[in-house]
Design an enzyme around this catalytic site. Structure first.
Site, short mmCIF file in Angstrom:
data_model
loop_
_atom_site.label_atom_id
_atom_site.label_comp_id
_atom_site.label_asym_id
_atom_site.label_seq_id
_atom_site.Cartn_x
_atom_site.Cartn_y
_atom_site.Cartn_z
N GLU A 128 1.01 -1.06 -0.01
CA GLU A 128 -0.20 0.02 0.07
C GLU A 128 0.95 1.17 0.02
O GLU A 128 2.06 1.20 0.83
CB GLU A 128 -0.93 0.10 1.41
N LYS B 186 -9.05 2.78 -2.46
CA LYS B 186 -9.36 2.31 -1.15
C LYS B 186 -10.70 2.60 -0.70
O LYS B 186 -11.09 3.84 -0.68
CB LYS B 186 -8.48 2.48 -0.26
N CYS C 91 -5.51 -3.15 2.00
CA CYS C 91 -5.52 -3.12 3.37
C CYS C 91 -6.99 -3.25 4.15
O CYS C 91 -7.48 -3.96 4.05
CB CYS C 91 -4.74 -1.78 3.75
#
Lengths: 538, 538
Positions: free
Chosen positions: B44, B108, B145
């Site tokens: 990430e 994300k 994540c």
């Protein structure tokens, strides 16, 4: 046209002191009843104080705040109270209470999570349709702080569209210099959008690095400012608001003056940090320079001269002029003053370190020793007498790391850490002008700045003149401009490169510095969360 | 069944060092091509390093990160690369690139804003429908994540519902002790929900108070762990993943051991803090106590004995035993060692302060003087030699304020600040057991802890035994239990009241302490944002 009697409770709450905050609100409720008020507005999160930070993660704290809210609610009578509290769930809410009962709850919709704010860390946003509450025959919309900063389809405009006749907005909105103009413009825009007057109540007082200036106001539906409360004082004011556009009695504090509001913010920051933490006295190292001079003035205005203690700590490099200036200032301020020469400790350290460092001329290690010895002396007074140490570094120095970690930065509170050196000069002249006499010796204001840690040292040996430095820092630190943008604004590229590098390399020092009052739109502290380990080279 | 060759780039990025991070990725891309890989996953925000914090507020930084991303994209060939970057807007995104071109971007969706995370300060959340990308003939879902921590209707399950045959998840997920179990359980749950194998790549290395352990893995569609990479080492591993449920060659690091992972986390934290900040050497004050002993061991493992410098600084109150223990440890570790008695400076300060403090027996002021003199000596070595000072306070001391601000807490990095005293003992035994010999003298482990700042002082004069203290602290600090809850768990109410008060009153001291490695679910630092000014009394 309808008239409503409104109480603006511009109070100074203490974070976490739920019992104290509630006691203050109960007093105000009694006054509101006695005054025949229809509605009284307390600040945002008035039960907990703002910002409660991670206290909100303690389930026990939230439960205690609910119990305390219920106590306030039960004590309401005919006057409707708007009370800020942390609602289980977790919401940043306003409770609307009357006749001993909750008649409604408004949940803050817009949760600021930038700059110094972390509200999305704690709270969920209020959602769904809006509603109004009848208060003294008027349809009222309620909102919390940041909600007022969203235009057009924001909460206040929507409440206006529902037919609101009055908008009640409770705040804990921190100060920075000149912020009042923006605040007033925003409230004006909301009043015009809603087509209804706005009562805006803001808290007052200091909380760690934040100060709140109050400056509560009433704005008419046509965007005319009807009332303004003073900055930085607790106020509980009752006015009759005619929704057609008038307030009685006249309640119009003067337009804030820039130097005055910044100076008063600094005084408020020190006073509340010292007192809310249970202390009464402070100690300031008086070097004879301008930074420690203005800090002593602020401390005296905050706490009274009998609570301020000055120490002059001359070294082998201190000039007679500096010692005299320190003493003159202390005498003019009427504060306790003593001199402690640091030579014995300085000599001892030099002797202790000589076997490791060998023969060499004095260098930056020695300069830091002197500054740290002074820091140790201050802290010895903190330990022995309970006098909090005030540090004297300004924002220019904090930015470029022109201070000694655990030396001059050692202490409880950094009084002027968000004030650039050029602003320190301006405030010094303001102090003398306001007093109508020379409090800070003219010589202190005009002599070239020096740390006096080696013979004939001047700040300008290490740094560009502050008139050049400060605008670069303002662009790079406060406005996050790139190196190229700063250069394009007309600054010397070589100087910009050096300054940018100094700022980036000082993060580890700033991180261990004490909190201090924020007076700019971006202070070193919660406002600016830079990594220490940082490979970025602009 | 289809087989895909996957590269797991478990790399140690440096926050802000965009050029360095990109160079590392370009090397890995070359290796991936040489290995015939179909896809390679970088962590990430691999372009910027994680967490970039307020660097993201600099428009210049975001622009530089985009330029750097494009450089990586242009260098891709047949192997698809999944690259973490800050997308303008601002989004925390994964770029999917192949043949020199972007073939897609995933934003994300779930932005953590609790604990140490502030992602909602910077990023907007990705929204809208999901899509898959064809990589080597497999329909692949990509996520970042936190997205993996949302069950049932979370991003990965939705990608599964779209027919994903493989899930690629890139991470910068920080360590705490035992976290790997939870991590593995979460990845297993997602694989089962999606009905597809999951490739999970995590970054490794230290960044200020955070360490990342790596521990990247491959989980089969049926929840079988197919591959696990080691903790705390950079790895670039290529495996053939048969989506039916196998990985070739076998790539299964051992199950982490608790003491081992905590110790290695501490070693990683020190190593990366020192090196990424451009330093090589450290200095540690060796008191002969267990805290400084374990810190010296960690430093030696992080940097090598030639880069660690021990200083024994006896005072008039130091025991012979402590001096001998300090020397013995230094000899066993093979580190530079010197003794600097602090008596000259101690005597000088006592003399300088006597006129102000008068005749009185030594008190806490004197104790703090000694600790601060030692801090000054350490810092003189930092100034003179460029050796970073490591501080030696443990979490129990940090919690109750049992340390001297600007004294033993003065330094660059708090190596064991998130390790309770009882854990320090456990780690000391681990160090000796691992070495197969006594590195830390047995006497150091078994003698009663003492700060040796007055005659016959013992920690237990001021604090309950650590076996009693530490569980109370764990409940109050890490789990935010109320005083009543802690008492209900069986602790002495009087002790709990005293400890809770000590913890609350020490916030101002912790705030000025250096960063140190987080190894628990709640460390003192970004994890726990308590007000200093705090009227809450539980």
């Amino acid at each position: 046209m309808p008239v409503i009697r409104v109480g603006l409770a511009q109070l100074n709450m203490t974070v976490g002191d739920i019992d104290g905050n509630v006691a203050r609100m109960l007093e105000a409720l009694d006054e509101a009843e006695a005054a025949g008020a229809d509605v009284i507005l307390f600040p945002e999160l008035s039960v907990t104080g703002y910002p409660p930070e991670d206290l909100l993660l303690k389930p026990g704290f939230v439960a205690d705040n609910i119990k305390a809210l219920n106590k306030v609610v039960r004590r309401t009578r005919s006057c409707t109270a708007i009370i800020g509290f942390a609602e289980k769930g977790l919401y940043n809410s306003a409770c609307i209470a009357r006749d001993g009962k909750r008649i409604g709850v408004y949940r803050k919709r817009h949760l600021p999570n930038t700059a110094v704010f972390d509200e999305q860390r704690y709270f969920k946003a209020g959602r769904g349709g809006h509603r109004l509450w009848d208060i003294a025959g008027l349809q009222c919309g309620v909102s919390v702080c940041e909600d007022a900063w969203f235009p057009e389809d924001g909460p206040i405009a929507r409440q206006g569209a529902l037919g609101a006749e009055l908008i009640l907005n409770i705040n804990a909105s921190p100060f920075y210099a000149g912020r009042w103009r923006e605040r007033e413009a925003v409230v004006r825009a909301r009043a015009l959008e809603a087509g209804a007057p706005v009562v805006y109540v803001n808290q007052v007082g200091g909380q760690d690095e934040l100060v709140f200036e109050g400056g509560s106001m009433v704005m008419s539906a046509t965007g005319e400012l009807l009332a303004r409360l003073p900055q930085f004082t607790e106020e509980l004011v009752f006015v009759d608001l005619d929704v057609a556009g008038s307030v009685t009695p006249p309640t119009m504090a003067p337009v804030p003056d820039l130097d005055d509001e910044v100076y008063t913010a600094l005084v408020t920051g020190v006073r509340d940090y010292v007192r809310k933490n249970g202390f009464s006295d402070v100690v300031v190292a008086l070097s004879g320079g301008i930074d420690s001079s203005i800090v002593a003035c602020i401390a005296v205005d905050a706490l009274g001269p009998e609570h301020v203690h000055g120490i002059s700590m001359p070294s082998r490099y201190s000039s007679d002029g500096s010692r005299d200036d320190a003493r003159a200032l202390a005498e003019r301020l009427g504060i306790d003053f003593r001199t402690i020469a640091i030579e014995p400790a300085h000599a001892a350290f030099v002797e202790m370190l000589a076997p490791s460092f060998g023969e060499r001329p004095p260098n930056v290690t020695d300069e830091n020793l002197q500054s740290r010895i002074r820091g140790m002396v201050n802290m010895a007074f903190t330990n022995e007498k309970g006098w909090l140490t005030l540090t004297t570094g300004n924002k220019s120095e904090m930015a470029v790391g022109y201070f000694t970690l655990y030396g001059d930065s050692a202490g409880a509170y950094g009084v002027i850490k968000d004030v650039f050196k050029t602003e320190v000069w301006r405030l010094s002249r303001y102090v003398n002008a306001r007093a109508g006499r020379e409090i800070i010796p003219e010589d202190v204001i005009t002599k070239p700045p020096s740390a006096e840690l080696r013979p004939d040292q001047k700040d300008e040996d290490s740094l560009p003149p502050y008139e050049i430095l400060d605008p670069i820092l303002e662009a790079y630190v406060e406005r996050d401009q790139t190196r190229d943008e700063v250069v394009a604004a007309g600054h010397d590229p070589a100087i910009v490169d050096r300054i940018v590098r100094l700022v980036d390399l000082a993060e580890h020092k700033r991180r261990q510095s004490p909190p201090g009052t924020r007076v700019s739109p971006k202070a070193f502290g919660k406002d600016r969360r830079m990594p220490i380990t940082n490979g970025y080279r602009v």
